[in-house]
Design an enzyme around this catalytic site. Structure first.
Site, PDB file in Angstrom:
ATOM      1  N   HIS A 147      13.321  -7.054  -0.680  1.00  0.00           N
ATOM      2  CA  HIS A 147      12.429  -5.890  -0.756  1.00  0.00           C
ATOM      3  C   HIS A 147      12.868  -5.145   0.687  1.00  0.00           C
ATOM      4  O   HIS A 147      13.076  -5.566   1.748  1.00  0.00           O
ATOM      5  CB  HIS A 147      11.129  -6.480  -0.349  1.00  0.00           C
ATOM      6  CG  HIS A 147      10.599  -7.035  -1.452  1.00  0.00           C
ATOM      7  ND1 HIS A 147      10.523  -6.545  -2.827  1.00  0.00           N
ATOM      8  CD2 HIS A 147       9.659  -7.996  -1.866  1.00  0.00           C
ATOM      9  CE1 HIS A 147       9.991  -7.149  -3.644  1.00  0.00           C
ATOM     10  NE2 HIS A 147       9.312  -8.160  -3.124  1.00  0.00           N
ATOM     11  N   LYS A 538      -3.146  -4.160  -1.527  1.00  0.00           N
ATOM     12  CA  LYS A 538      -3.162  -2.562  -1.524  1.00  0.00           C
ATOM     13  C   LYS A 538      -4.401  -2.128  -2.387  1.00  0.00           C
ATOM     14  O   LYS A 538      -4.907  -1.290  -2.334  1.00  0.00           O
ATOM     15  CB  LYS A 538      -1.917  -2.229  -2.161  1.00  0.00           C
ATOM     16  CG  LYS A 538      -1.857  -0.643  -2.281  1.00  0.00           C
ATOM     17  CD  LYS A 538      -0.346  -0.408  -2.580  1.00  0.00           C
ATOM     18  CE  LYS A 538       0.182  -0.817  -4.038  1.00  0.00           C
ATOM     19  NZ  LYS A 538      -0.301  -0.002  -5.079  1.00  0.00           N
TER      20      LYS A 538
END
EC number: 4.1.1.31
Length: 873
Positions: A147, A538
């Site tokens: 990532h 999120k």
């Protein structure tokens, strides 16, 4: 340059240990010399003006508007040079802190007492018998991922490492004046090169670049660190380590998604996955050959004092018959040194394995282990220290890394599988994407034929909604290979709040899949489930996601007990606090009772890889802390205490979660929020940093909602604005929903989960700067959103301090508090430079050339702020 900046009388300076102060001043002074040499005294003077201004602003002596005017008055090229100066400073300050941390670890290790959170501490706390019992099933499985959260170029990392080596030389005791002068010259040379090295990547990384970058952590740290961990545990279990067969069995297994994770990354193909495993194998076989050769060359024990066992003698005779040209030469070079001859022959065979010389190559790591143990058994009779010393380290390395280094895992989105399966069932011409899905499964089969099933058998399905999503992978395997399908352990990944709630129902459905039942039978009813921290945070906000994940762990643990399944939870955590980050050992102890059970698997992402594995001493401490926590969390005493606290405070937690989620959604789901966020942060520009091979956003164009954004740039961009919203937003409203402050304080004191959640939020709040953040939030032209954010910050900060009983943020975290306070003024400098660029890019009618120059300034400041905060995504 910045050495003078340490004279400002903040708490950070007065608390700074002398050794750290010395290194920071030295490196800052040398950087100042380099800047003056290359950019002139006027550049150094501008750097100093900005440095002094941001320090004065922190004291309330200068208005931030004065700094805004100063920065706006510079030509863009000058602003870029100043940004480079502060970015280089942060690289050097981080290096000085790393050196201080390493010195501290070594000093503690020589004090003769058991370190807290070490393996010896776990043995002391639990007792040898209990630890030996836990060791039988102990599994620690870090998984490296690509990532894109490492903002530094590899060339910059390498330059910093060279400075590090010279700083070690400079500080070495017993140096003469001339040696010290030469070390200083070499330090200047390396800092000069760091200054001249471009901070920004000129080309985008491809997945194989990411694989090679991760290999640096293996080459420089992991290979050497792993046997040190086992040795430490063996010594803690009983006296005489190195003279007897080890009591510590290998329990670490590294995994990797780098080159295997294709969810949302079209650049990861079947070819990339195949090459990724080959690169891994090249590195581990090279390391094993080098280690075996080194040990063999030092093993000069004569047959007179350490005769070969009959079994080893026979093996040497067979080797001479099969490979006379190789073994005869070794015998000539090492007469009457049978163990040395044999290990040199083994090293030759490892080299042959790497070059695919089938006559001499090992067919499997087990064959190599058999030859090494044959050597051990022969030596043990007359030279036990030679049998169980360095040679045992090599045995542990083979057991841990095999010939594949790390298990490569494949990940793909459930919707991709559904679409591919629909095409396969229809029987018509297949799309390129579906062909790629089938090619990936065929590559998994090839990897298993070449390296064994341990090299690649786990297939993670993102956004698993039902058991059909798991069954789809097995059906696709039949389409790819018919009856020759590879060994597959399909791992469901639950990420959204709803999916976390539905997880037990999905697992029950999985038990009806024939291939799942076969794998359960073959593995002793083992099953793996992955929990996603990033997307849940999120979607729900940090507090609600933390508590929802905990409840999911409880439910899954109960389900596993009911169905007699040995469950391993795989925690998909990021480096930043908004993505499940924070101290890993505390995260383990905060897990639901029974959910660890001696098994812990977790992602290690982006900048975390180099923060934790950049130096052997730090890597060893990290692994010891996590292993200590896994052992303690698996003990009945800790589990019972945690379960009692969770039950007592369950209603309180649900109150906090419910209220915090409402507050979070009220902001993030409001019309226009996504567009506002893109305006107030460098979100759009982050993609230009070329941080990784994976696209930063789903789809094209500006984000219309949070669903369009990946969790990493979401967190990264908020960190740049100095708001750090994903790490704390909504928690204040959640805490305010509980009427009893005493109950909140009791939960903080007694429940590890609640304690870790508030401490992580406190860290995130400490890295938030309200005054700087306010300037970013104003760029979006939505005072209502800005006011909501600032009011929630004030509420959260106030209540976190009340609940923890701290008079200031990080009051009980002296080292971290010092690091944050030391960096804050210099991060402010970069933030002002970034604000200048961002404001112009958002509001002015610019030529293409002006936009390009401002974008360079913006991206340099992004890089520098990431280095200063030491958190990106």
């Amino acid at each position: 340059m910045i050495d003078q900046g340490l004279e400002h009388r903040s708490a950070a300076v007065t608390e700074m240990p002398p050794e750290l102060r010395h290194d920071v001043r030295l490196l800052g002074k040398l950087l100042g010399e380099v800047i003056a040499e290359q950019g002139g005294d006027d550049l150094l003077a501008d750097v100093e003006r900005l440095r002094k201004a941001v320090i004065a602003a922190r004291r309330g002596e200068v208005s931030a508007d004065v700094i805004t005017e100063m920065v706006a008055g510079w030509e863009i090229e000058r602003a870029v040079e100043v940004a480079r100066a502060f970015t280089c400073y942060f690289h050097l300050a981080n290096l000085a802190e790393e050196h201080y941390r390493i010195r501290t670890l070594r000093e503690r290790d020589t004090e003769g007492r058991v370190q807290r959170e070490s393996l010896a501490h776990a043995v002391q706390e639990l007792g040898r018998e209990r630890v030996e019992e836990l060791l039988r099933g102990l599994e620690l499985h870090p998984v490296l991922t690509a990532h894109p959260t490492e903002a530094r170029r590899r060339a910059v990392v390498t330059a910093i490492q060279r400075v590090s080596g010279q700083l070690t030389e400079y500080n070495a005791p017993g140096r003469g004046a001339s040696e010290r002068a030469e070390s200083r010259r070499r330090l200047l040379e390396e800092i000069d090169l760091l200054w001249r090295t471009a901070q920004l990547r000129s080309t985008k990384l491809d997945p194989l670049d990411e694989v090679r970058t991760a290999m640096a952590a293996f080459d420089e740290t992991l290979f050497r660190m792993v046997p040190q961990i086992y040795r430490s545990l063996d010594a803690a279990l009983a006296a005489g380590t190195g003279t007897r067969p080890p009591l510590a069995r290998p329990f670490i297994r590294y995994g990797s998604w780098i080159g295997g994770d294709r969810d949302g990354n079209p650049n990861v193909t079947a070819r990339v996955t195949r090459e990724a495993v080959q690169i891994q194998s090249e590195h581990v076989l090279s390391a094993l050959e080098a280690a075996c050769t080194r040990i063999a060359r030092t093993l000069t024990a004569s047959a007179q004092f350490a005769p070969a066992s009959p079994e080893l003698g026979t093996a040497l005779a067979v080797a001479i018959d099969a490979h006379p040209e190789v073994v005869s030469e070794l015998a000539t070079r090492s007469p009457r040194e049978p163990h040395r001859q044999w290990l040199l022959f083994v090293a030759n065979r490892i080299a042959a394995t790497a070059r695919r010389d089938l006559d001499l190559a090992y067919r499997s790591p087990e064959e190599l282990l058999a030859d090494l143990r044959l050597t051990q058994e022969s030596l043990a009779a007359h030279a036990p220290r030679q049998a169980y010393g360095e040679l045992q380290h090599l045995v542990w390395q083979v057991e841990t890394f095999g010939f594949h280094l790390a298990e490569l895992e494949v990940r793909q989105h459930s919707q991709v599988h559904a679409a591919a399966l629909e095409e396969c069932r229809a029987g018509g011409e297949l799309s390129e994407r579906t062909e790629e899905v089938l090619a990936t499964i065929r590559v998994i089969s090839w990897i298993q034929e070449r390296f064994g099933a341990a090299a690649c058998s786990r297939y993670v399905v993102s956004f698993t909604r039902s058991a059909d999503d798991v069954a789809a992978v097995y059906e696709l395997a039949r389409h790819a290979l018919g009856g020759r399908a590879p060994v597959l352990d399909v791992v469901p990944l639950f990420e959204s709040g709803q999916d976390l709630e539905n997880a037990p129902r999905v697992l029950t459905g999985m038990l009806e899949i024939p291939q799942v039942r076969e794998r359960l039978e073959a593995t002793g009813r083992r099953m793996e489930v992955m929990l996603g921290y990033s997307d849940s945070a999120k979607e729900l906000g940090p507090a609600a996601a933390t508590l929802r994940l905990y409840e999911a762990q409880e439910a899954l643990t109960a389900w596993a007990a009911e169905h007699r399944v040995r469950l391993r939870l795989f925690h998909g955590r990021g480096g930043a606090l908004g993505r499940g980050g924070g101290p890993a050992n505390r995260a383990v102890l905060a897990q639901a009772p029974g959910s660890v059970a001696g098994r812990f698997k977790v992602t290690e992402q982006g900048e975390v890889i180099f923060a934790r594995y950049g130096h052997t001493a730090i890597a060893r401490r990290h692994i010891e802390q996590v292993t200590n926590a896994v052992l303690l969390a698996s003990s009945p005493t800790v589990g019972e205490r945690t379960a009692a606290a969770a039950e007592r405070f369950r209603d309180l937690a649900r109150q906090v979660a419910s209220a915090s989620e409402r507050a979070y959604r009220a902001l993030t789901e409001a019309p226009g929020f996504a567009e506002w966020f893109a305006l107030v942060s460098p979100l759009e520009e982050i993609g230009s940093l070329r941080l990784g091979s994976r696209p930063a956003r789903r789809g094209l164009g500006a984000p219309r909602s949070l669903d369009d954004l990946r969790a990493i740039p979401w967190v990264f961009a908020w960190a740049q604005t100095r708001v750090n919203l994903p790490g704390w937003y909504g928690l204040g409203t959640g805490l305010a929903a509980v009427s009893s402050l005493d109950e909140l304080r009791a939960a903080y004191a007694e429940w590890p989960l609640f304690n870790a959640m508030l401490d992580n939020a406190e860290m995130s709040l400490a890295k938030t700067d309200r005054s700087i953040a306010k300037r970013y939030l104003a760029l979006g032209g939505r005072d209502d959103f800005a006011q909501q954010v600032l009011e929630e910050y004030d509420r959260t900060r106030n209540l976190v301090l009340q609940v923890t009983g701290h008079s200031r943020l990080l009051e009980n975290r002296k080292v971290l508090s010092r690091a944050v306070q030391l960096r804050d003024p210099y991060v402010d400098a970069l933030s002002h430079l970034q604000l200048r660029a961002l404001r112009s890019l958002r509001t002015e009618d610019l030529s293409e050339r002006e936009r390009e120059r401002l974008s360079t300034l913006l991206l340099l400041s992004v890089n520098g702020v990431a280095a200063g905060l030491q958190n990106t995504g």
